[in-house]
Write a protein that holds these residues in place. Structure first.
Motif, PDB file in Angstrom:
ATOM      1  N   PRO A   1       0.813  -1.220   0.000  1.00  0.00           N
ATOM      2  CA  PRO A   1       0.000   0.000   0.000  1.00  0.00           C
ATOM      3  C   PRO A   1       0.847   1.270   0.000  1.00  0.00           C
ATOM      4  O   PRO A   1       0.426   2.301  -0.535  1.00  0.00           O
ATOM      5  CB  PRO A   1      -0.815  -0.133   1.296  1.00  0.00           C
ATOM      6  CG  PRO A   1      -0.904  -1.604   1.527  1.00  0.00           C
ATOM      7  CD  PRO A   1       0.412  -2.153   1.055  1.00  0.00           C
ATOM      8  N   LEU A   2       2.044   1.186   0.596  1.00  0.00           N
ATOM      9  CA  LEU A   2       2.911   2.367   0.628  1.00  0.00           C
ATOM     10  C   LEU A   2       3.390   2.746  -0.770  1.00  0.00           C
ATOM     11  O   LEU A   2       3.603   3.922  -1.059  1.00  0.00           O
ATOM     12  CB  LEU A   2       4.112   2.124   1.540  1.00  0.00           C
ATOM     13  CG  LEU A   2       3.826   2.134   3.039  1.00  0.00           C
ATOM     14  CD1 LEU A   2       5.103   1.856   3.816  1.00  0.00           C
ATOM     15  CD2 LEU A   2       3.207   3.463   3.459  1.00  0.00           C
ATOM     16  N   ASP A   3       3.562   1.751  -1.638  1.00  0.00           N
ATOM     17  CA  ASP A   3       3.950   2.059  -3.014  1.00  0.00           C
ATOM     18  C   ASP A   3       2.876   2.901  -3.695  1.00  0.00           C
ATOM     19  O   ASP A   3       3.182   3.843  -4.441  1.00  0.00           O
ATOM     20  CB  ASP A   3       4.170   0.765  -3.802  1.00  0.00           C
ATOM     21  CG  ASP A   3       5.400   0.002  -3.345  1.00  0.00           C
ATOM     22  OD1 ASP A   3       6.389   0.644  -2.987  1.00  0.00           O
ATOM     23  OD2 ASP A   3       5.345  -1.241  -3.332  1.00  0.00           O
ATOM     24  N   GLY A   4       1.621   2.551  -3.464  1.00  0.00           N
ATOM     25  CA  GLY A   4       0.529   3.322  -4.038  1.00  0.00           C
ATOM     26  C   GLY A   4       0.468   4.730  -3.486  1.00  0.00           C
ATOM     27  O   GLY A   4       0.266   5.702  -4.224  1.00  0.00           O
ATOM     28  N   LEU A   5       0.652   4.860  -2.174  1.00  0.00           N
ATOM     29  CA  LEU A   5       0.642   6.191  -1.562  1.00  0.00           C
ATOM     30  C   LEU A   5       1.788   7.043  -2.091  1.00  0.00           C
ATOM     31  O   LEU A   5       1.615   8.228  -2.385  1.00  0.00           O
ATOM     32  CB  LEU A   5       0.737   6.065  -0.042  1.00  0.00           C
ATOM     33  CG  LEU A   5      -0.552   5.673   0.688  1.00  0.00           C
ATOM     34  CD1 LEU A   5      -0.254   5.407   2.160  1.00  0.00           C
ATOM     35  CD2 LEU A   5      -1.599   6.782   0.554  1.00  0.00           C
TER      36      LEU A   5
ATOM     37  N   PHE B   1       3.253   6.752  -4.962  1.00  0.00           N
ATOM     38  CA  PHE B   1       2.946   7.100  -6.345  1.00  0.00           C
ATOM     39  C   PHE B   1       1.954   8.260  -6.396  1.00  0.00           C
ATOM     40  O   PHE B   1       2.134   9.214  -7.166  1.00  0.00           O
ATOM     41  CB  PHE B   1       2.377   5.882  -7.070  1.00  0.00           C
ATOM     42  CG  PHE B   1       2.264   6.053  -8.554  1.00  0.00           C
ATOM     43  CD1 PHE B   1       3.246   5.562  -9.387  1.00  0.00           C
ATOM     44  CD2 PHE B   1       1.175   6.704  -9.117  1.00  0.00           C
ATOM     45  CE1 PHE B   1       3.148   5.710 -10.778  1.00  0.00           C
ATOM     46  CE2 PHE B   1       1.071   6.868 -10.490  1.00  0.00           C
ATOM     47  CZ  PHE B   1       2.062   6.377 -11.325  1.00  0.00           C
ATOM     48  N   ALA B   2       0.905   8.186  -5.586  1.00  0.00           N
ATOM     49  CA  ALA B   2      -0.125   9.230  -5.596  1.00  0.00           C
ATOM     50  C   ALA B   2       0.437  10.575  -5.163  1.00  0.00           C
ATOM     51  O   ALA B   2       0.248  11.591  -5.840  1.00  0.00           O
ATOM     52  CB  ALA B   2      -1.285   8.821  -4.695  1.00  0.00           C
ATOM     53  N   PHE B   3       1.121  10.599  -4.025  1.00  0.00           N
ATOM     54  CA  PHE B   3       1.639  11.871  -3.508  1.00  0.00           C
ATOM     55  C   PHE B   3       2.827  12.364  -4.331  1.00  0.00           C
ATOM     56  O   PHE B   3       3.007  13.579  -4.499  1.00  0.00           O
ATOM     57  CB  PHE B   3       2.035  11.722  -2.040  1.00  0.00           C
ATOM     58  CG  PHE B   3       0.880  11.817  -1.093  1.00  0.00           C
ATOM     59  CD1 PHE B   3       0.546  13.016  -0.492  1.00  0.00           C
ATOM     60  CD2 PHE B   3       0.103  10.705  -0.807  1.00  0.00           C
ATOM     61  CE1 PHE B   3      -0.534  13.111   0.376  1.00  0.00           C
ATOM     62  CE2 PHE B   3      -0.979  10.790   0.056  1.00  0.00           C
ATOM     63  CZ  PHE B   3      -1.302  11.999   0.650  1.00  0.00           C
ATOM     64  N   GLY B   4       3.637  11.428  -4.844  1.00  0.00           N
ATOM     65  CA  GLY B   4       4.805  11.835  -5.605  1.00  0.00           C
ATOM     66  C   GLY B   4       4.485  12.384  -6.976  1.00  0.00           C
ATOM     67  O   GLY B   4       5.230  13.215  -7.504  1.00  0.00           O
ATOM     68  N   THR B   5       3.386  11.932  -7.581  1.00  0.00           N
ATOM     69  CA  THR B   5       3.021  12.395  -8.924  1.00  0.00           C
ATOM     70  C   THR B   5       1.955  13.492  -8.918  1.00  0.00           C
ATOM     71  O   THR B   5       1.891  14.283  -9.862  1.00  0.00           O
ATOM     72  CB  THR B   5       2.501  11.233  -9.789  1.00  0.00           C
ATOM     73  OG1 THR B   5       1.380  10.619  -9.147  1.00  0.00           O
ATOM     74  CG2 THR B   5       3.592  10.188  -9.991  1.00  0.00           C
ATOM     75  N   LEU B   6       1.141  13.538  -7.885  1.00  0.00           N
ATOM     76  CA  LEU B   6       0.019  14.485  -7.864  1.00  0.00           C
ATOM     77  C   LEU B   6       0.235  15.684  -6.952  1.00  0.00           C
ATOM     78  O   LEU B   6      -0.591  16.600  -6.943  1.00  0.00           O
ATOM     79  CB  LEU B   6      -1.265  13.757  -7.435  1.00  0.00           C
ATOM     80  CG  LEU B   6      -1.715  12.604  -8.336  1.00  0.00           C
ATOM     81  CD1 LEU B   6      -2.970  11.944  -7.771  1.00  0.00           C
ATOM     82  CD2 LEU B   6      -1.965  13.086  -9.762  1.00  0.00           C
TER      83      LEU B   6
ATOM     84  N   VAL C   1       8.975   8.548  -5.269  1.00  0.00           N
ATOM     85  CA  VAL C   1       8.302   7.424  -5.917  1.00  0.00           C
ATOM     86  C   VAL C   1       9.345   6.340  -6.200  1.00  0.00           C
ATOM     87  O   VAL C   1      10.317   6.576  -6.918  1.00  0.00           O
ATOM     88  CB  VAL C   1       7.625   7.860  -7.226  1.00  0.00           C
ATOM     89  CG1 VAL C   1       6.917   6.680  -7.879  1.00  0.00           C
ATOM     90  CG2 VAL C   1       6.633   8.991  -6.957  1.00  0.00           C
ATOM     91  N   THR C   2       9.144   5.183  -5.628  1.00  0.00           N
ATOM     92  CA  THR C   2      10.124   4.102  -5.762  1.00  0.00           C
ATOM     93  C   THR C   2       9.783   3.120  -6.869  1.00  0.00           C
ATOM     94  O   THR C   2      10.644   2.373  -7.316  1.00  0.00           O
ATOM     95  CB  THR C   2      10.245   3.329  -4.437  1.00  0.00           C
ATOM     96  OG1 THR C   2       8.942   2.855  -4.043  1.00  0.00           O
ATOM     97  CG2 THR C   2      10.791   4.242  -3.338  1.00  0.00           C
TER      98      THR C   2
ATOM     99  N   ALA D   1       2.088  -0.338  -9.235  1.00  0.00           N
ATOM    100  CA  ALA D   1       2.215   0.886  -8.438  1.00  0.00           C
ATOM    101  C   ALA D   1       1.261   1.960  -8.946  1.00  0.00           C
ATOM    102  O   ALA D   1       0.675   2.714  -8.160  1.00  0.00           O
ATOM    103  CB  ALA D   1       3.652   1.387  -8.475  1.00  0.00           C
ATOM    104  N   ALA D   2       1.104   2.045 -10.280  1.00  0.00           N
ATOM    105  CA  ALA D   2       0.179   3.023 -10.852  1.00  0.00           C
ATOM    106  C   ALA D   2      -1.253   2.735 -10.418  1.00  0.00           C
ATOM    107  O   ALA D   2      -2.021   3.658 -10.102  1.00  0.00           O
ATOM    108  CB  ALA D   2       0.278   3.013 -12.378  1.00  0.00           C
ATOM    109  N   ARG D   3      -1.613   1.451 -10.386  1.00  0.00           N
ATOM    110  CA  ARG D   3      -2.954   1.077  -9.930  1.00  0.00           C
ATOM    111  C   ARG D   3      -3.184   1.524  -8.483  1.00  0.00           C
ATOM    112  O   ARG D   3      -4.182   2.163  -8.168  1.00  0.00           O
ATOM    113  CB  ARG D   3      -3.146  -0.427 -10.061  1.00  0.00           C
ATOM    114  CG  ARG D   3      -4.526  -0.910  -9.566  1.00  0.00           C
ATOM    115  CD  ARG D   3      -4.664  -2.418  -9.691  1.00  0.00           C
ATOM    116  NE  ARG D   3      -4.605  -2.825 -11.095  1.00  0.00           N
ATOM    117  CZ  ARG D   3      -3.618  -3.502 -11.641  1.00  0.00           C
ATOM    118  NH1 ARG D   3      -2.594  -3.893 -10.897  1.00  0.00           N
ATOM    119  NH2 ARG D   3      -3.644  -3.815 -12.919  1.00  0.00           N
TER     120      ARG D   3
END
Length: 260
Positions: free
Chosen positions: A6-10, A12-17, A24-25, A31-33
């Motif tokens: 779940p941390l990968d998703g978080l 990705f969301a915070f790092g790109t948005l 973003v690792t 990870a995009a999902r």
């Protein structure tokens, strides 16, 4: 491939948005999902920061309009203006009435055309006016509007990244997340955000509870109309289209929350 957490998703969301210092690792589809499913959480953080800025100004004696201006400015800063830039570029692409390939080329240009300028002015004016009206009613209603609008704006991105929505280009953020979210996951996210908006509105009263749900539903409906139109015109979604969807949803939510 390592299993996605779940941390990968978080991340990705915070790092790109957002501009929050999150590294973003992973950039793979898993990870995009997770990132697009976590997009509303990034919106929640942005909305809380925007509401805080408005409330500080109100506490210092500023009027509702100045507080609204600050509340509108914070999301622009925290997203590097990418969503606003996407709105302007998408408006220029749609307004050009050119074939998809030419319209996409126009959207990639660094300058902003007349359609983009008009879209930016109208969107920011509507957002500030709606927030000013909400703040004039009460600080709580204004703060709630700021948080709900920012959250539903990112929820629109979750739904736009659902399976079945193609990318217009083979590269870029749009291609990285297009079709990554299962439809069931997108629906669950939408129900969760609508429930949270209803709960937040219930604190202010029964009418605000209903208004919160309507804001989510109508915002997503407006974003869906734009998404389908862009998909027909461009052959799919791009990063610019995602930005336009976010600003469309945010503006619609604020207008609905300011009524009544």
């Amino acid at each position: 491939m390592p299993r996605t957490s779940p941390l990968d998703g978080l991340r990705f969301a915070f790092g790109t948005l957002t501009v929050f210092p999150v590294r973003v690792t992973r950039w793979d589809r898993e990870a995009a999902r997770g990132g697009m499913l976590c997009a509303p959480l990034a919106g929640l953080a942005v909305g809380a920061a925007a509401a805080a800025a408005g409330l500080v100004l109100l506490f210092l004696g500023a009027g509702g309009l100045l507080a609204a201006a600050a509340t509108v400015a914070v999301p622009a800063v925290l997203t590097r203006g990418l969503h606003l830039d996407g709105l302007a570029d998408t408006a220029d692409g749609l307004g050009s009435h050119k074939p998809a390939e030419d319209a996409l080329r126009i959207m990639k240009q660094s300058d902003i055309g007349p359609f983009g300028v008009i879209a930016l002015v109208l969107a920011l004016l509507a957002q500030a006016a709606a927030l000013a009206q909400a703040y004039d009613v009460s600080w709580a209603r204004g703060a709630c509007a700021a948080v709900v609008s920012a959250t539903v704006a990112r929820l629109a991105l979750t739904l736009a990244a659902r399976a079945g929505v193609p990318a217009a280009r083979p590269e870029g953020l749009g291609a990285a997340v297009a079709g990554a979210v299962p439809v069931r996951g997108a629906v669950v996210a939408a129900v969760a955000v609508a429930g949270a908006a209803a709960a937040a509105g219930a604190v202010l009263g029964p009418y605000d509870m209903v208004r919160g749900v309507l804001a989510v539903v109508l915002s997503l409906a407006a974003a869906e109309v734009l998404l389908r139109h862009c998909t027909r015109r461009f052959g799919g979604v791009t990063g610019d289209v995602f930005g336009a969807l976010a600003e469309t949803a945010a503006t619609t939510a604020l207008v609905v929350l300011s009524l009544g």
